[in-house]
Design a protein around this motif. Structure first.
Motif, PDB file in Angstrom:
ATOM      1  N   HIS A   1     -39.986  84.650  16.810  1.00 24.06           N
ATOM      2  CA  HIS A   1     -39.796  84.278  18.202  1.00 24.06           C
ATOM      3  C   HIS A   1     -38.787  83.135  18.259  1.00 24.06           C
ATOM      4  O   HIS A   1     -38.477  82.521  17.229  1.00 24.06           O
ATOM      5  CB  HIS A   1     -41.123  83.862  18.821  1.00 24.06           C
ATOM      6  N   CYS A   2     -38.274  82.845  19.430  1.00 28.77           N
ATOM      7  CA  CYS A   2     -37.310  81.748  19.552  1.00 28.77           C
ATOM      8  C   CYS A   2     -37.582  80.960  20.829  1.00 28.77           C
ATOM      9  O   CYS A   2     -38.156  81.493  21.792  1.00 28.77           O
ATOM     10  CB  CYS A   2     -35.878  82.259  19.510  1.00 28.77           C
ATOM     11  N   THR A   3     -37.185  79.695  20.797  1.00 28.52           N
ATOM     12  CA  THR A   3     -37.520  78.776  21.883  1.00 28.52           C
ATOM     13  C   THR A   3     -36.344  77.867  22.217  1.00 28.52           C
ATOM     14  O   THR A   3     -35.352  77.787  21.481  1.00 28.52           O
ATOM     15  CB  THR A   3     -38.719  77.883  21.499  1.00 28.52           C
ATOM     16  N   LEU A   4     -36.491  77.160  23.317  1.00 27.21           N
ATOM     17  CA  LEU A   4     -35.613  76.055  23.713  1.00 27.21           C
ATOM     18  C   LEU A   4     -36.497  75.018  24.379  1.00 27.21           C
ATOM     19  O   LEU A   4     -37.224  75.333  25.326  1.00 27.21           O
ATOM     20  CB  LEU A   4     -34.538  76.537  24.690  1.00 27.21           C
ATOM     21  N   LEU A   5     -36.463  73.790  23.888  1.00 30.61           N
ATOM     22  CA  LEU A   5     -37.194  72.692  24.510  1.00 30.61           C
ATOM     23  C   LEU A   5     -36.222  71.956  25.430  1.00 30.61           C
ATOM     24  O   LEU A   5     -35.283  71.302  24.963  1.00 30.61           O
ATOM     25  CB  LEU A   5     -37.746  71.739  23.445  1.00 30.61           C
ATOM     26  N   TYR A   6     -36.433  72.055  26.725  1.00 33.76           N
ATOM     27  CA  TYR A   6     -35.459  71.530  27.687  1.00 33.76           C
ATOM     28  C   TYR A   6     -36.094  70.469  28.598  1.00 33.76           C
ATOM     29  O   TYR A   6     -37.310  70.394  28.738  1.00 33.76           O
ATOM     30  CB  TYR A   6     -34.897  72.664  28.540  1.00 33.76           C
ATOM     31  N   GLY A   7     -35.211  69.665  29.174  1.00 32.59           N
ATOM     32  CA  GLY A   7     -35.679  68.686  30.155  1.00 32.59           C
ATOM     33  C   GLY A   7     -35.848  67.291  29.590  1.00 32.59           C
ATOM     34  O   GLY A   7     -36.668  66.518  30.076  1.00 32.59           O
ATOM     35  N   HIS A   8     -35.052  66.915  28.579  1.00 26.54           N
ATOM     36  CA  HIS A   8     -35.121  65.547  28.037  1.00 26.54           C
ATOM     37  C   HIS A   8     -33.722  64.929  28.077  1.00 26.54           C
ATOM     38  O   HIS A   8     -33.332  64.405  29.109  1.00 26.54           O
ATOM     39  CB  HIS A   8     -35.757  65.534  26.638  1.00 26.54           C
ATOM     40  N   VAL A   9     -32.964  64.996  26.976  1.00 33.76           N
ATOM     41  CA  VAL A   9     -31.658  64.324  26.974  1.00 33.76           C
ATOM     42  C   VAL A   9     -30.498  65.308  26.893  1.00 33.76           C
ATOM     43  O   VAL A   9     -29.343  64.903  26.828  1.00 33.76           O
ATOM     44  CB  VAL A   9     -31.559  63.323  25.804  1.00 33.76           C
ATOM     45  N   GLU A  10     -30.806  66.604  26.887  1.00 32.30           N
ATOM     46  CA  GLU A  10     -29.747  67.601  26.708  1.00 32.30           C
ATOM     47  C   GLU A  10     -28.980  67.829  28.010  1.00 32.30           C
ATOM     48  O   GLU A  10     -29.481  67.578  29.107  1.00 32.30           O
ATOM     49  CB  GLU A  10     -30.339  68.920  26.197  1.00 32.30           C
ATOM     50  N   THR A  11     -27.742  68.304  27.875  1.00 32.15           N
ATOM     51  CA  THR A  11     -26.921  68.653  29.032  1.00 32.15           C
ATOM     52  C   THR A  11     -27.041  70.151  29.310  1.00 32.15           C
ATOM     53  O   THR A  11     -27.535  70.922  28.482  1.00 32.15           O
ATOM     54  CB  THR A  11     -25.440  68.329  28.769  1.00 32.15           C
TER      55      THR A  11
ATOM     56  N   GLY B   1     -34.194  90.608  15.256  1.00 25.89           N
ATOM     57  CA  GLY B   1     -35.567  90.315  14.874  1.00 25.89           C
ATOM     58  C   GLY B   1     -36.375  89.453  15.813  1.00 25.89           C
ATOM     59  O   GLY B   1     -37.562  89.235  15.576  1.00 25.89           O
ATOM     60  N   PHE B   2     -35.763  88.947  16.882  1.00 23.11           N
ATOM     61  CA  PHE B   2     -36.509  88.134  17.839  1.00 23.11           C
ATOM     62  C   PHE B   2     -37.302  89.039  18.775  1.00 23.11           C
ATOM     63  O   PHE B   2     -36.744  89.887  19.467  1.00 23.11           O
ATOM     64  CB  PHE B   2     -35.578  87.261  18.678  1.00 23.11           C
ATOM     65  N   LEU B   3     -38.605  88.857  18.815  1.00 20.93           N
ATOM     66  CA  LEU B   3     -39.451  89.619  19.731  1.00 20.93           C
ATOM     67  C   LEU B   3     -39.379  89.088  21.147  1.00 20.93           C
ATOM     68  O   LEU B   3     -39.456  89.848  22.110  1.00 20.93           O
ATOM     69  CB  LEU B   3     -40.907  89.565  19.258  1.00 20.93           C
ATOM     70  N   ALA B   4     -39.271  87.782  21.283  1.00 24.56           N
ATOM     71  CA  ALA B   4     -39.324  87.175  22.613  1.00 24.56           C
ATOM     72  C   ALA B   4     -38.712  85.785  22.568  1.00 24.56           C
ATOM     73  O   ALA B   4     -38.667  85.134  21.520  1.00 24.56           O
ATOM     74  CB  ALA B   4     -40.767  87.093  23.109  1.00 24.56           C
ATOM     75  N   PHE B   5     -38.257  85.344  23.731  1.00 25.35           N
ATOM     76  CA  PHE B   5     -37.756  83.976  23.914  1.00 25.35           C
ATOM     77  C   PHE B   5     -38.699  83.235  24.842  1.00 25.35           C
ATOM     78  O   PHE B   5     -39.151  83.773  25.853  1.00 25.35           O
ATOM     79  CB  PHE B   5     -36.353  83.996  24.520  1.00 25.35           C
ATOM     80  N   ILE B   6     -38.982  81.966  24.484  1.00 26.40           N
ATOM     81  CA  ILE B   6     -39.889  81.149  25.275  1.00 26.40           C
ATOM     82  C   ILE B   6     -39.205  79.833  25.619  1.00 26.40           C
ATOM     83  O   ILE B   6     -39.044  78.967  24.744  1.00 26.40           O
ATOM     84  CB  ILE B   6     -41.208  80.850  24.520  1.00 26.40           C
ATOM     85  N   PRO B   7     -38.751  79.643  26.856  1.00 31.08           N
ATOM     86  CA  PRO B   7     -38.243  78.328  27.248  1.00 31.08           C
ATOM     87  C   PRO B   7     -39.419  77.375  27.454  1.00 31.08           C
ATOM     88  O   PRO B   7     -40.364  77.695  28.173  1.00 31.08           O
ATOM     89  CB  PRO B   7     -37.509  78.609  28.560  1.00 31.08           C
ATOM     90  N   LEU B   8     -39.356  76.224  26.804  1.00 36.15           N
ATOM     91  CA  LEU B   8     -40.465  75.270  26.832  1.00 36.15           C
ATOM     92  C   LEU B   8     -40.042  74.020  27.579  1.00 36.15           C
ATOM     93  O   LEU B   8     -39.133  73.297  27.148  1.00 36.15           O
ATOM     94  CB  LEU B   8     -40.889  74.911  25.403  1.00 36.15           C
ATOM     95  N   ALA B   9     -40.693  73.764  28.694  1.00 41.72           N
ATOM     96  CA  ALA B   9     -40.408  72.559  29.466  1.00 41.72           C
ATOM     97  C   ALA B   9     -40.947  71.338  28.724  1.00 41.72           C
ATOM     98  O   ALA B   9     -42.093  71.325  28.276  1.00 41.72           O
ATOM     99  CB  ALA B   9     -41.040  72.656  30.849  1.00 41.72           C
ATOM    100  N   PHE B  10     -40.122  70.317  28.590  1.00 43.06           N
ATOM    101  CA  PHE B  10     -40.533  69.101  27.898  1.00 43.06           C
ATOM    102  C   PHE B  10     -41.610  68.367  28.695  1.00 43.06           C
ATOM    103  O   PHE B  10     -41.476  68.167  29.899  1.00 43.06           O
ATOM    104  CB  PHE B  10     -39.326  68.184  27.698  1.00 43.06           C
ATOM    105  N   HIS B  11     -42.682  67.988  27.992  1.00 44.95           N
ATOM    106  CA  HIS B  11     -43.748  67.193  28.591  1.00 44.95           C
ATOM    107  C   HIS B  11     -43.703  65.798  27.996  1.00 44.95           C
ATOM    108  O   HIS B  11     -43.960  65.625  26.790  1.00 44.95           O
ATOM    109  CB  HIS B  11     -45.112  67.839  28.323  1.00 44.95           C
TER     110      HIS B  11
END
Length: 369
Positions: free
Chosen positions: A218-228, A248-258
């Motif tokens: 699986h693959c992710t992105l942690l967003y909502g901190h210091v990235e542009t 080979g990636f089954l799914a993408f999960i965008p993860l909001a930064f907490h």
């Protein structure tokens, strides 16, 4: 060819309808747009144009964390501990298996999702023993375990290569890798928030190796901190390029930064808004044209936002998430479990067809009415 339109979203629409791949500038234009409803409609169009239908998936799963002891001090993490801290823990393989077997009798889950800290005080045999004993005790449960960072940590512990580590784990029952550890691929961001984590090339090498061994990930992105916005788009396009290579990636999960209980909370960082989350989901769906499943991770988004996300490109609400701890440690108040009937209700109320799946997206049960 039609005359170029001034509106960036109209240009994107033309590409989507024609089946053309979006580029960096398209992704940036989407993120910079304030027309949230148009973004949602475009994402849903993209999903359907690429073969999507009204099915929304979820899995019955158990979350396990065997140790929170970690050598890395990521600034965004509220889960990790040092060995000397009072709340540190490391659970033996036998104890973990006993707990999993007891939970299986209660919930009947089909998947175990396990990630941990990178504990420097255990050895590689600890991981092999854990996977082997889980598989022996629960042979019909799919083991989706470990991040790319954890796999790399195992090479440090053992002296083996990524391929050797993955082969040994696969031989005793590992079925798939999770997507954690990606954070944001930009070097600038990683230096600021995750200096102790490996270079992005390591993350990609682990996933590439897994794919070539027949291990889906699986693959992710942690967003909502210091990235542009530019760094978000770059991250998504790197994932798309990898998927082109190996599929080979089954799914993408965008993860909001907490930010709760992290250094970012002390610096005044706030939780992402629902609108920002929906925008990120929509853009992910539009740019990631070769990853079939986009997850609305309800424990991060809240269930109401996850429900709306089903009209912003998402086709998966993850699962029951029994005992998820990492987002809870970072301030999530959405609860730690959803019952199957609750997930069915949420999906139906969004006008979609609920489908219980296994890890590989085989249908186990569908609620058509």
């Amino acid at each position: 060819m039609a005359i170029a339109l001034d509106n960036a979203l109209d240009l994107v629409r033309e590409k989507v309808e024609a089946g053309e791949r979006l580029d960096f500038d398209d992704g940036l234009a989407l993120l910079e747009s304030d027309d949230l409803l148009a973004l949602g409609e475009l994402a849903d169009l993209g999903r359907r144009t690429r073969g999507g239908d009204d099915r929304v998936y979820f899995v019955q799963n158990l979350y396990l964390n065997q140790t929170n002891v970690c050598r890395v001090k990521c600034k965004f993490c509220a889960f990790a501990a040092t060995q000397k801290q009072e709340h540190a823990y490391t659970i033996s393989p036998d104890e973990l298996v006993r707990d999993a077997v007891e939970q299986r009798q209660l919930t009947g889950f089909t998947e175990i999702h396990m990630v941990n800290g990178e504990n420097p005080h255990i050895d590689f045999d600890f991981y092999v023993e854990t996977i082997g004993k889980l598989h022996d005790a629960l042979p019909d449960v799919f083991l989706k375990c470990y991040t790319a960072s954890e796999i790399h940590h195992m090479t440090t512990l053992s002296g083996l290569s990524h391929e050797q580590v993955l082969r040994e784990l696969q031989a005793v029952g590992l079925g798939a890798l999770t997507g954690g550890g990606a954070e944001v691929f930009a070097d600038r961001v990683r230096r600021l928030v995750a200096l102790g984590e490996e270079h992005l090339d390591v993350w990609f090498h682990v996933h590439d190796t897994a794919h070539r061994l027949g291990i889906p990930t699986h693959c992710t992105l942690l967003y909502g901190h210091v990235e542009t916005y530019e760094e978000r788009v770059d991250h998504l396009l790197r994932l798309r390029e990898q998927q082109d290579k190996t599929g080979g990636f089954l799914a993408f999960i965008p993860l909001a930064f907490h930010p709760a209980n992290t250094v970012f909370e002390r610096r005044g960082f706030k939780f992402q808004t629902g609108a920002a989350d929906l925008k990120m989901l929509a853009v992910s769906r539009l740019l990631l044209d070769n990853i079939p499943n986009i997850k609305a991770y309800w424990i991060s988004l809240t269930m109401p936002v996850a429900q709306v996300a089903l009209h912003f490109g998402a086709n998966d609400v993850q699962g029951t998430l029994v005992r998820e701890e990492i987002f809870r440690a970072a301030g999530s108040t959405t609860g730690t479990e959803q019952k199957l009937d609750e997930l069915v209700h949420v999906v139906r109320a969004a006008g979609r067809i609920p489908v219980q799946r296994d890890t590989l997206y085989n249908e186990l049960q569908r609620w058509d009415d």
